[in-house]
Enzyme design. Structure first.
Site, PDB file in Angstrom:
ATOM      1  N   TYR A  95       0.731  -1.311  -0.061  1.00 28.25           N
ATOM      2  CA  TYR A  95       0.088   0.032  -0.009  1.00 28.25           C
ATOM      3  C   TYR A  95       0.769   1.446   0.177  1.00 28.25           C
ATOM      4  CZ  TYR A  95      -4.294  -2.516  -0.127  1.00 28.25           C
ATOM      5  OH  TYR A  95      -5.154  -3.332  -0.530  1.00 28.25           O
ATOM      6  N   GLU A 137      -8.620  -7.375   3.944  1.00 27.94           N
ATOM      7  CA  GLU A 137      -7.940  -8.152   3.403  1.00 27.94           C
ATOM      8  C   GLU A 137      -7.207  -9.216   4.194  1.00 27.94           C
ATOM      9  OE1 GLU A 137      -5.604  -5.697   0.391  1.00 27.94           O
ATOM     10  OE2 GLU A 137      -7.499  -5.531  -0.728  1.00 27.94           O
TER      11      GLU A 137
HETATM   12  C1  HEM Z   1      -6.403   2.271  -1.827  1.00 26.59           C
HETATM   13  C2  HEM Z   1      -5.810   1.595  -2.579  1.00 26.59           C
HETATM   14  C3  HEM Z   1      -6.098   0.704  -3.934  1.00 26.59           C
HETATM   15  C4  HEM Z   1      -7.494   0.858  -4.702  1.00 26.59           C
HETATM   16  C5  HEM Z   1      -8.428   2.136  -4.795  1.00 26.59           C
HETATM   17  C6  HEM Z   1      -7.304  -0.081  -5.733  1.00 26.59           C
HETATM   18  C7  HEM Z   1      -8.234  -0.461  -6.719  1.00 26.59           C
HETATM   19  C8  HEM Z   1      -8.352  -1.484  -7.411  1.00 26.59           C
HETATM   20  C9  HEM Z   1      -9.481  -1.555  -8.453  1.00 26.59           C
HETATM   21  C10 HEM Z   1     -10.732  -0.942  -8.598  1.00 26.59           C
HETATM   22  C11 HEM Z   1      -9.118  -3.057  -8.896  1.00 26.59           C
HETATM   23  C12 HEM Z   1      -9.984  -3.622  -9.989  1.00 26.59           C
HETATM   24  C13 HEM Z   1     -11.119  -4.388  -9.303  1.00 26.59           C
HETATM   25  C14 HEM Z   1     -12.238  -5.176 -10.384  1.00 26.59           C
HETATM   26  O1  HEM Z   1     -11.731  -6.178 -10.775  1.00 26.59           O
HETATM   27  O2  HEM Z   1     -13.071  -4.523 -10.712  1.00 26.59           O
HETATM   28  C15 HEM Z   1      -7.864  -3.461  -8.529  1.00 26.59           C
HETATM   29  C16 HEM Z   1      -7.277  -4.717  -8.730  1.00 26.59           C
HETATM   30  C17 HEM Z   1      -5.991  -4.921  -8.468  1.00 26.59           C
HETATM   31  N1  HEM Z   1      -5.268  -4.089  -7.681  1.00 26.59           N
HETATM   32 FE1  HEM Z   1      -5.725  -2.512  -6.553  1.00 26.59          FE
HETATM   33  N2  HEM Z   1      -6.140  -0.975  -5.478  1.00 26.59           N
HETATM   34  C18 HEM Z   1      -5.670  -0.166  -4.564  1.00 26.59           C
HETATM   35  C19 HEM Z   1      -4.425  -0.877  -3.969  1.00 26.59           C
HETATM   36  C20 HEM Z   1      -3.453  -1.695  -4.699  1.00 26.59           C
HETATM   37  C21 HEM Z   1      -2.085  -1.958  -4.343  1.00 26.59           C
HETATM   38  C22 HEM Z   1      -1.430  -1.375  -3.181  1.00 26.59           C
HETATM   39  C23 HEM Z   1      -1.860  -3.000  -5.149  1.00 26.59           C
HETATM   40  C24 HEM Z   1      -0.493  -3.721  -5.368  1.00 26.59           C
HETATM   41  C25 HEM Z   1       0.867  -2.947  -5.390  1.00 26.59           C
HETATM   42  C26 HEM Z   1      -2.909  -3.115  -5.905  1.00 26.59           C
HETATM   43  C27 HEM Z   1      -2.838  -4.157  -6.891  1.00 26.59           C
HETATM   44  C28 HEM Z   1      -4.098  -4.673  -7.785  1.00 26.59           C
HETATM   45  C29 HEM Z   1      -4.025  -5.663  -8.778  1.00 26.59           C
HETATM   46  C30 HEM Z   1      -2.763  -6.456  -9.047  1.00 26.59           C
HETATM   47  C31 HEM Z   1      -5.123  -5.986  -9.048  1.00 26.59           C
HETATM   48  C32 HEM Z   1      -5.927  -7.107  -9.959  1.00 26.59           C
HETATM   49  C33 HEM Z   1      -6.002  -6.560 -11.706  1.00 26.59           C
HETATM   50  C34 HEM Z   1      -4.681  -6.221 -12.233  1.00 26.59           C
HETATM   51  O3  HEM Z   1      -3.928  -7.282 -12.095  1.00 26.59           O
HETATM   52  O4  HEM Z   1      -4.547  -5.021 -12.860  1.00 26.59           O
HETATM   53  N3  HEM Z   1      -4.072  -2.507  -5.692  1.00 26.59           N
HETATM   54  N4  HEM Z   1      -7.522  -2.658  -7.439  1.00 26.59           N
END
Ligand code: HEM
Ligand SMILES: Cc1cc2nc3c(=O)[nH]c(=O)nc-3n(C[C@H](O)[C@H](O)[C@H](O)COP(=O)(O)OP(=O)(O)OC[C@H]3O[C@@H](n4cnc5c(N)ncnc54)[C@H](O)[C@@H]3O)c2cc1C
Length: 396
Positions: A95, A137
């Site tokens: 994060y 989580e």
């Molecule tokens: C407040 C912070 C965060 C928000 C608002 C956020 C938001 C999101 C959203 C909207 C999705 C797509 C969900 C869907 O399938 O509809 C997603 C997927 C994902 N997020 Fe986050 N996220 C955050 C933090 C993080 C962090 C810290 C990481 C890792 C460094 C991360 C890695 C991923 C990954 C790997 C996916 C799966 C889709 C992909 O591989 O592109 N996210 N997140």
């Protein structure tokens, strides 16, 4: 959630940030992957390449800020993201990395307008949302009894061609122990490691009933053309997977949970490869409650692109109150309706009392959703699964 001092800055900047969304997202991802190249193994680089990524992470932050007082709207969005994050193995240590690069991208995009109190307000907003995710989580990992990033070795027991471009892959735990618990409608992340060592995860809905001693996924081969490359993981699976192989598979997650256990009538609508969670649900109902009324409607391009016909035939044989309606865009044969799915051509059901579950391309789901609302179905009876980052169109 957000302090009174920060609130006006967030309110004033949400529309500006939304307008600059693609610029912010592009800078954010570029800087983050440069500083942390190991993260390309975690993120879906297909979504980065095809342009869907601007609708995901940064947009979710702005959607959250715009809806900060609307817990009812945010709840389902947070739940979906938490399930996705757990399926790819996020940890609390990720994060601060995202926060640093996201705030940096906001600052560089806004330039002089990024005054200190505004940046402080966004730091607070990010921190508060990150805490919501981290807490949820951590709890999910605890409940499942797994470490973040856990993948289980699964031995492939069956590979079946379902249609011209869909392959079903069935697997069992290599260690011979029981499967992790799951429900029809949920998905797993599957790991692919390519010849050059590059690693990617993709999510696949579980396409058979829960309660069996194996799991099954059904994967559509995403073909390329002159303008777009072929899908990386789907083609890797189609090319490589054979009976006896070992796949690394995540704990099952996902909050799309068709009601498979009650006696109520239920409607399952799908198009294309969106059929997979619906077949999981149908097979579960056939197993536990074959007398239930089920309307199962599917839209396909043509018969060759209509997967899972054997599952549907088996369910029909067991389920006297199953009504199957198929639509084919081209070459509709006997017992098939020509053209796109159309609510007016489906059997009728009590709109206000029946749950409808849908999965397919976004335009398909938007069309069914709107038609159902117009026909008097309350929104709380409508449920959808999106095979990609959700557009968050209800929030933005
Ligand atoms: C407040 C912070 C965060 C928000 C608002 C956020 C938001 C999101 C959203 C909207 C999705 C797509 C969900 C869907 O399938 O509809 C997603 C997927 C994902 N997020 Fe986050 N996220 C955050 C933090 C993080 C962090 C810290 C990481 C890792 C460094 C991360 C890695 C991923 C990954 C790997 C996916 C799966 C889709 C992909 O591989 O592109 N996210 N997140
Ligand atoms: C919850 C969930 C459940 C899912 N369930 C299923 C399921 O049951 N069955 C199933 O088949 N899929 C399912 N999916 C989709 C699946 O996860 C993958 O997204 C899909 O298999 C494509 O992955 P890929 O690696 O083959 O394609 P990717 O390499 O990720 O490419 C994705 C698309 O982008 C295009 N693309 C790639 N690079 C570029 C570029 N440079 N420019 C323009 N376009 C480009 C590709 O042609 C392809 O169409 C699900 C997704 C989710 C989120």
């Amino acid at each position: 959630m957000i302090s009174a001092a920060s609130r006006p800055y967030i309110d004033a900047s949400v529309p500006v940030l939304r307008e600059h969304g693609p610029a912010i997202t592009t800078t954010f991802y570029a800087n983050m992957f440069k500083a942390h190249p190991e993260l390309v193994n975690l993120f879906n680089m297909g979504n980065q390449a095809n342009g869907v990524q601007q609708q995901s992470l940064a947009s979710a932050l702005f959607a959250y800020a715009a809806n900060i007082d609307n817990a009812a709207a945010l709840g389902p969005v947070v739940s979906r993201i938490v399930h996705k994050h757990v399926s790819v193995g996020l940890t609390r240590a990720h994060y601060p990395i995202v926060g640093f690069h996201l705030l940096g991208a906001i600052k560089s995009t806004l330039g002089d307008a990024a005054v200190d109190p505004l940046m402080k307000a966004w730091e607070e907003a990010y921190g508060s949302l990150a805490k919501v995710f981290i807490d949820a989580e951590t709890q999910m990992y605890l409940d499942a009894g797994i470490e973040a990033g856990y993948l289980r070795a699964m031995r492939v027991t069956e590979v079946v061609r379902e249609s011209e471009n869909v392959l079903s892959i069935r697997f069992v735990p290599q260690d011979g122990e029981p499967l992790a618990p799951f429900r029809a409608g949920q998905y797993v992340s599957v790991e692919a490691i390519f010849d050059d060592g590059f690693r990617q995860l993709r999510q696949y809905s579980l396409s058979d009933a829960h309660g069996l001693d194996s799991m099954r996924i059904s994967v559509k081969r995403e073909d390329g053309n002159n303008n777009v490359p072929a899908g990386a993981v789907s083609n890797w699976l189609h090319r490589n997977v054979e009976v006896g192989d070992i796949l690394q598979v995540s704990y099952p997650t996902g909050d799309f949970l068709p009601d498979t256990e009650s006696d109520e009538p239920v409607v399952l609508l799908s198009a294309g490869v969106g059929i997979t969670p619906m077949i999981g649900a149908l097979n579960r109902i056939a197993l536990v409650n074959p007398g239930r009324r089920v309307i199962f409607a599917h839209a396909a391009r043509c018969a060759e692109h209509h997967p899972h016909q054997a599952d549907i035939a088996a369910a029909k044989a067991r389920m006297p109150r199953l009504e199957v309606v198929s639509f084919h865009e081209q070459d509709a044969g006997p017992d098939v309706l020509p053209g796109f799915m159309d609510l007016a051509r489906l059997p009728s059901w009590p709109r206000t009392e029946t749950n409808v579950y849908m999965c397919g391309p976004l335009p398909f789901m938007q069309a069914q959703w709107n038609a159902l609302l117009d026909a008097g179905a309350p929104a709380e009876r409508l449920h959808r699964e999106v095979f990609g980052p959700d557009l968050l169109d209800n929030l933005l």
